[in-house]
Design a protein around this motif. Structure first.
Motif, PDB file in Angstrom:
ATOM      1  N   ALA A 139     -22.791   5.372  18.534  1.00  0.00           N
ATOM      2  CA  ALA A 139     -22.682   6.330  19.637  1.00  0.00           C
ATOM      3  C   ALA A 139     -21.246   6.419  20.136  1.00  0.00           C
TER       4      ALA A 139
ATOM      5  N   GLU B  10     -30.293   3.110  24.252  1.00  0.00           N
ATOM      6  CA  GLU B  10     -31.334   3.710  23.411  1.00  0.00           C
ATOM      7  C   GLU B  10     -32.730   3.307  23.856  1.00  0.00           C
TER       8      GLU B  10
ATOM      9  N   THR C 288     -35.912   5.721  24.892  1.00  0.00           N
ATOM     10  CA  THR C 288     -37.204   5.701  24.197  1.00  0.00           C
ATOM     11  C   THR C 288     -38.347   5.138  25.039  1.00  0.00           C
TER      12      THR C 288
ATOM     13  N   LYS D 189     -30.647  13.567  18.809  1.00  0.00           N
ATOM     14  CA  LYS D 189     -29.739  12.556  18.275  1.00  0.00           C
ATOM     15  C   LYS D 189     -28.438  13.236  17.892  1.00  0.00           C
ATOM     16  N   ARG D 190     -27.369  12.566  18.143  1.00  0.00           N
ATOM     17  CA  ARG D 190     -26.048  13.085  17.806  1.00  0.00           C
ATOM     18  C   ARG D 190     -25.877  13.156  16.296  1.00  0.00           C
TER      19      ARG D 190
END
Length: 196
Positions: free
Chosen positions: A10, A131, A135, A166-167
């Motif tokens: 990230a 993350e 989630t 998501k990137r």
């Protein structure tokens, strides 16, 4: 103490918006991750060079940060994500030398954050992955805080955010990071090799 972290992959977001890092502004990914984590010291900082103790902003010693001043006057015209207020932390070994790259800085930061557990007034360090917040939401975090403090939360936990896209990352970027990240240190905060 809470230590929040994000998956190293990230870090592409840090490259997109390099706050307080003018030497890394608008760099292509390879240059971003291989450029030494430093900036030329502003001349106005030299007024602090012979002072002792934490004379710089954020209580840094002069040798441990560039720039010493929050807003060096000669950088007023620099643009781009707080570029006029550089905050390049130097190595935590007292040498005043920069990290070779942002990945080395990340490794040092992880060690530093986990090391506060040895401070007498810190009872524990709880590592929270960004993350996991996305989630699972914040219920697990609220539960951990209740357990650690013995208090009952009065806030409403936030739900998961699975709709967050998501990137998209260049495979060459992912491969480079996979090869150069210190995975033994990443394991200390719950990340495993290749989890992009």
């Amino acid at each position: 103490m809470l230590s929040f972290s994000a998956n190293t992959y990230a870090g592409s977001k840090k490259r997109d918006k390099p706050h307080h890092a003018p030497s890394h502004y608008r760099k292509k990914w390879r240059d971003f991750v291989t450029t030494p984590w430093t900036f030329p010291r502003p001349l106005s900082d030299l007024a602090f060079a012979n002072m002792t103790g934490p004379v710089c902003h954020e209580n840094f010693l002069y040798r441990d940060i560039i720039a010493c001043q929050r807003k060096p006057p000669e950088l007023a015209k620099i643009r781009g994500y707080s570029g006029r207020k550089p905050q390049y932390e130097m190595r935590h070994d007292g040498s005043g030398e920069p990290y070779n790259n942002i990945l080395e800085l990340r490794t040092a930061k992880i060690h530093n954050f986990l090391g506060v557990k040895s401070w007498p007034w810190v009872s524990d360090v709880l590592v929270i992955q960004y993350e996991q917040l996305l989630t699972e939401g914040t219920a697990f975090l609220v539960g951990e805080l209740e357990k650690a403090t013995g208090l009952t939360a009065t806030c409403k936990p936030q739900p998961p955010q699975p709709e967050r896209a998501k990137r998209q990352m260049d495979q060459e970027f992912v491969d480079y990071l996979t090869e150069h990240i210190d995975w033994e240190v990443e394991k200390l905060i719950g990340y495993k090799e290749g989890e992009a």
